[in-house]
Design a protein around this motif. Structure first.
Motif, PDB file in Angstrom:
ATOM      1  N   ARG A 186       0.851  -1.179   0.000  1.00 37.65           N
ATOM      2  CA  ARG A 186       0.000   0.000   0.000  1.00 37.65           C
ATOM      3  C   ARG A 186       0.891   1.235   0.000  1.00 37.65           C
ATOM      4  NH1 ARG A 186      -5.361   0.648   3.614  1.00 37.65           N
ATOM      5  NH2 ARG A 186      -5.785  -1.300   2.561  1.00 37.65           N
ATOM      6  N   MET A 187       0.523   2.195  -0.794  1.00 44.16           N
ATOM      7  CA  MET A 187       1.349   3.391  -0.921  1.00 44.16           C
ATOM      8  C   MET A 187       0.485   4.635  -0.893  1.00 44.16           C
ATOM      9  SD  MET A 187       3.870   4.437  -4.023  1.00 44.16           S
ATOM     10  CE  MET A 187       5.121   3.227  -3.790  1.00 44.16           C
ATOM     11  N   LYS A 188       1.104   5.691  -0.364  1.00 48.81           N
ATOM     12  CA  LYS A 188       0.427   6.972  -0.282  1.00 48.81           C
ATOM     13  C   LYS A 188       1.383   8.025  -0.803  1.00 48.81           C
ATOM     14  CE  LYS A 188      -2.535   7.382   3.714  1.00 48.81           C
ATOM     15  NZ  LYS A 188      -2.570   7.789   5.119  1.00 48.81           N
ATOM     16  N   PHE A 189       0.901   8.897  -1.659  1.00 52.86           N
ATOM     17  CA  PHE A 189       1.746  10.044  -2.024  1.00 52.86           C
ATOM     18  C   PHE A 189       0.882  11.264  -2.262  1.00 52.86           C
ATOM     19  CE2 PHE A 189       1.070   7.781  -6.058  1.00 52.86           C
ATOM     20  CZ  PHE A 189       0.661   8.789  -6.904  1.00 52.86           C
ATOM     21  N   HIS A 190       1.507  12.401  -2.235  1.00 53.52           N
ATOM     22  CA  HIS A 190       0.765  13.657  -2.337  1.00 53.52           C
ATOM     23  C   HIS A 190       0.749  14.151  -3.773  1.00 53.52           C
ATOM     24  CE1 HIS A 190       0.758  14.011   2.034  1.00 53.52           C
ATOM     25  NE2 HIS A 190       2.002  13.579   1.981  1.00 53.52           N
ATOM     26  N   VAL A 191      -0.386  14.748  -4.124  1.00 48.41           N
ATOM     27  CA  VAL A 191      -0.476  15.417  -5.421  1.00 48.41           C
ATOM     28  C   VAL A 191      -1.005  16.818  -5.173  1.00 48.41           C
ATOM     29  CG1 VAL A 191      -0.737  13.473  -6.997  1.00 48.41           C
ATOM     30  CG2 VAL A 191      -2.711  14.276  -5.751  1.00 48.41           C
ATOM     31  N   SER A 192      -0.501  17.759  -5.925  1.00 47.87           N
ATOM     32  CA  SER A 192      -1.031  19.120  -5.781  1.00 47.87           C
ATOM     33  C   SER A 192      -1.132  19.760  -7.159  1.00 47.87           C
ATOM     34  CB  SER A 192      -0.130  19.948  -4.862  1.00 47.87           C
ATOM     35  OG  SER A 192       1.166  19.999  -5.371  1.00 47.87           O
ATOM     36  N   GLY A 193      -2.269  20.401  -7.368  1.00 52.73           N
ATOM     37  CA  GLY A 193      -2.491  21.104  -8.627  1.00 52.73           C
ATOM     38  C   GLY A 193      -2.549  22.587  -8.373  1.00 52.73           C
ATOM     39  N   SER A 194      -3.022  23.316  -9.362  1.00 51.16           N
ATOM     40  CA  SER A 194      -3.078  24.768  -9.194  1.00 51.16           C
ATOM     41  C   SER A 194      -4.246  25.178  -8.292  1.00 51.16           C
ATOM     42  CB  SER A 194      -3.209  25.437 -10.562  1.00 51.16           C
ATOM     43  OG  SER A 194      -4.346  24.932 -11.224  1.00 51.16           O
ATOM     44  N   LYS A 195      -5.298  24.326  -8.228  1.00 53.60           N
ATOM     45  CA  LYS A 195      -6.467  24.690  -7.419  1.00 53.60           C
ATOM     46  C   LYS A 195      -6.478  24.022  -6.056  1.00 53.60           C
ATOM     47  CE  LYS A 195      -9.239  24.145 -11.233  1.00 53.60           C
ATOM     48  NZ  LYS A 195     -10.486  23.608 -11.771  1.00 53.60           N
ATOM     49  N   ARG A 196      -6.195  22.735  -6.035  1.00 50.08           N
ATOM     50  CA  ARG A 196      -6.323  21.971  -4.788  1.00 50.08           C
ATOM     51  C   ARG A 196      -5.191  20.994  -4.616  1.00 50.08           C
ATOM     52  NH1 ARG A 196     -12.454  19.821  -3.856  1.00 50.08           N
ATOM     53  NH2 ARG A 196     -11.817  19.331  -1.747  1.00 50.08           N
ATOM     54  N   LYS A 197      -5.121  20.480  -3.384  1.00 50.35           N
ATOM     55  CA  LYS A 197      -4.162  19.420  -3.096  1.00 50.35           C
ATOM     56  C   LYS A 197      -4.907  18.131  -2.800  1.00 50.35           C
ATOM     57  CE  LYS A 197      -0.582  22.274  -1.068  1.00 50.35           C
ATOM     58  NZ  LYS A 197       0.096  22.632   0.179  1.00 50.35           N
ATOM     59  N   GLY A 198      -4.187  17.055  -2.822  1.00 48.09           N
ATOM     60  CA  GLY A 198      -4.829  15.782  -2.514  1.00 48.09           C
ATOM     61  C   GLY A 198      -3.819  14.717  -2.175  1.00 48.09           C
ATOM     62  N   GLU A 199      -4.361  13.557  -1.856  1.00 51.77           N
ATOM     63  CA  GLU A 199      -3.515  12.450  -1.476  1.00 51.77           C
ATOM     64  C   GLU A 199      -3.954  11.242  -2.305  1.00 51.77           C
ATOM     65  OE1 GLU A 199      -3.753  10.924   2.625  1.00 51.77           O
ATOM     66  OE2 GLU A 199      -1.839  11.971   2.856  1.00 51.77           O
ATOM     67  N   ALA A 222      -8.020  17.220  -0.520  1.00 55.80           N
ATOM     68  CA  ALA A 222      -7.959  17.866   0.783  1.00 55.80           C
ATOM     69  C   ALA A 222      -8.871  19.087   0.794  1.00 55.80           C
ATOM     70  CB  ALA A 222      -6.515  18.279   1.073  1.00 55.80           C
ATOM     71  N   GLY A 223      -9.266  19.490   1.979  1.00 53.61           N
ATOM     72  CA  GLY A 223     -10.081  20.695   2.107  1.00 53.61           C
ATOM     73  C   GLY A 223     -11.559  20.412   1.925  1.00 53.61           C
ATOM     74  N   TYR A 224     -12.307  21.481   1.836  1.00 54.24           N
ATOM     75  CA  TYR A 224     -13.752  21.368   1.764  1.00 54.24           C
ATOM     76  C   TYR A 224     -14.238  21.686   0.368  1.00 54.24           C
ATOM     77  CZ  TYR A 224     -18.533  21.531   3.414  1.00 54.24           C
ATOM     78  OH  TYR A 224     -19.856  21.282   3.589  1.00 54.24           O
ATOM     79  N   PRO A 225     -15.203  21.021  -0.197  1.00 51.14           N
ATOM     80  CA  PRO A 225     -15.889  19.825   0.303  1.00 51.14           C
ATOM     81  C   PRO A 225     -15.054  18.574   0.063  1.00 51.14           C
ATOM     82  CG  PRO A 225     -16.754  20.459  -1.838  1.00 51.14           C
ATOM     83  CD  PRO A 225     -15.723  21.474  -1.482  1.00 51.14           C
ATOM     84  N   PRO A 226     -15.166  17.594   0.959  1.00 47.77           N
ATOM     85  CA  PRO A 226     -14.397  16.370   0.770  1.00 47.77           C
ATOM     86  C   PRO A 226     -14.836  15.640  -0.485  1.00 47.77           C
ATOM     87  CG  PRO A 226     -15.944  16.121   2.580  1.00 47.77           C
ATOM     88  CD  PRO A 226     -15.990  17.554   2.170  1.00 47.77           C
TER      89      PRO A 226
END
Lengths: 235, 162
Positions: A186-199, A222-226
């Motif tokens: 199982r792996m987790k990494f972060h992604v981020s764009g110009s508008k929002r971030k995510g996992e 990440a952030g609202y709304p989920p």
């Protein structure tokens, strides 16, 4: 150069005395023809060198009329040239030397071994398809290509691992585990764009051939709304 | 939390420069103190050491800062271009830094320095990867209670193959 050294040797060995050019010429010819006979020449009585010639060749500047005899131990070059071969080592000294050599050898091999291990770990991380980095690479490519992820995060999308140290985000968060003899990762990494971030979370399962196959993968914003974007679910 | 952290990249360059300068100053200070002590005549050992430190330590710090500043700038550039952070970035930027700093010595010197820079960075990355992997291998649980992520809509219980 060789001739110069010979002359120098001649100078430092010969005692200064009255000018006798005949002898000097003889000495010079002898030296140039057969350097081996130098010592016998020097041992010969009456071997003298004229002072003005000596001054031309010698590195030591002497005052004219200096009658001081130049001893053979006074010249550094002479010392180097006439240095005897080292004597036979004693048993103890031989043991010490062998021990030293062996220690150096071990240190060299240990260094090579460590370097080889590090290069192996880098190489297997980069060039094996089952390594965390190549899995991260593949998964990130897929996330970047997904239209709904693009729309939600905003382009360009950057992927990175956990922060390890100052501003380095290369450490991948992964866990390999075993259930009923089957290996999962199982792996987790972060992604981020110009508008929002995510996992991004993904899980792989080793199939019968021993290769990892994707079990599920989703991006949680990440952030609202989920919001969760499911990219793959093969459960 | 990751969400509240700023992007490391543009600021990282300055931080790396400062860190490298401090590292070079401290390391160079210790080394030149020792060298100055050895090379000065008895009676003025301390004086000689201090003057050696004053002369050499900031120079080494500056060299370190230049190397690390350039390296970090290139690393950030590569991250921005590739939109990805991985060991390749730092290895490539290490090689490029070596090449750029040795560029005045000609193509051959530049290539040699590039190779050396890439090698050093590959070794550093290798240490990181090996340590990470050792930690992962040590912690490889058998039959753990790994929960299925609740984000996946259906069936929250795990259906292991029997």
């Amino acid at each position: 150069m060789a001739v110069f050294i010979k002359h120098f040797r001649l100078n430092s060995l010969l005692t200064s005395g009255s000018s006798c050019s005949g002898n000097w010429i003889y000495a010079r010819i002898l030296v140039e023809r057969s350097p081996g006979s130098l010592k016998s020449l020097l041992a010969a009585p009456g071997a003298v060198l004229s002072p003005h010639i000596r001054r031309d060749y010698s590195t030591e500047v002497k005052k004219s009329g200096d009658k001081e005899q130049q001893t053979s131990s006074g010249s550094v070059l002479m010392e180097v040239l006439s240095k005897e071969e080292p004597k036979e080592l004693t048993v103890g000294a031989k043991v010490v030397r062998a021990g030293k050599d062996f220690t150096y050898l071990i240190a060299i091999f240990a260094g090579f071994g460590l370097m080889g291990f590090l290069f192996y770990s880098v190489g297997s991380e980069f060039f094996s398809s089952a390594s965390p980095s190549s899995i991260f690479s593949k998964a990130l490519k897929r996330v970047k290509a997904d239209e709904s992820v693009k729309a939600a995060l905003g382009e360009p999308i950057t992927g990175h691992g956990e922060e390890s140290g100052r501003g380095r985000r290369k450490q991948l968060n992964y866990l390999e585990y075993e259930v009923d003899g089957v290996t999962y990762m199982r792996m987790k990494f972060h992604v981020s764009g110009s508008k929002r971030k995510g996992e991004t979370v993904l899980e792989l399962k080793k199939n019968e051939a021993g290769k990892y196959a994707l079990r599920f993968m989703f991006v949680e914003l990440a952030g609202y709304p989920p919001q969760t974007i499911i990219l793959e679910d093969n459960r | 939390m990751e969400d509240f952290q700023r992007e490391p990249c543009p600021w990282r360059i300055l931080e790396d420069c400062g860190g490298a300068f401090a590292m070079g100053c401290i390391g160079g200070g210790i080394f030149s103190f020792w060298k100055g002590y050895k090379t000065s005549p008895p009676g003025s050992k301390l004086k000689g050491s201090i003057s050696a430190v004053k002369a050499r330590a900031p120079v080494l710090g500056g060299n370190f800062a230049v190397w690390c500043g350039l390296f970090s700038s290139l690393d950030c550039t590569l991250i921005a271009l590739r939109n990805k952070e991985d060991p390749w970035n730092s290895i490539t930027s290490g090689a490029m830094t070596g090449a750029i700093l040795a560029a005045r010595g000609g193509l051959k010197a530049s290539l040699g320095a590039a190779f050396a820079g890439g090698l050093i960075l590959a070794l550093i990355e290798g240490v990181g990867i090996a340590m990470n992997r050792a930690a992962a291998d040590q912690f490889k649980p058998v039959m753990p209670q790994v929960p299925e992520p609740s984000q996946l809509s259906h069936s929250n219980t795990r259906n292991y193959p029997s």
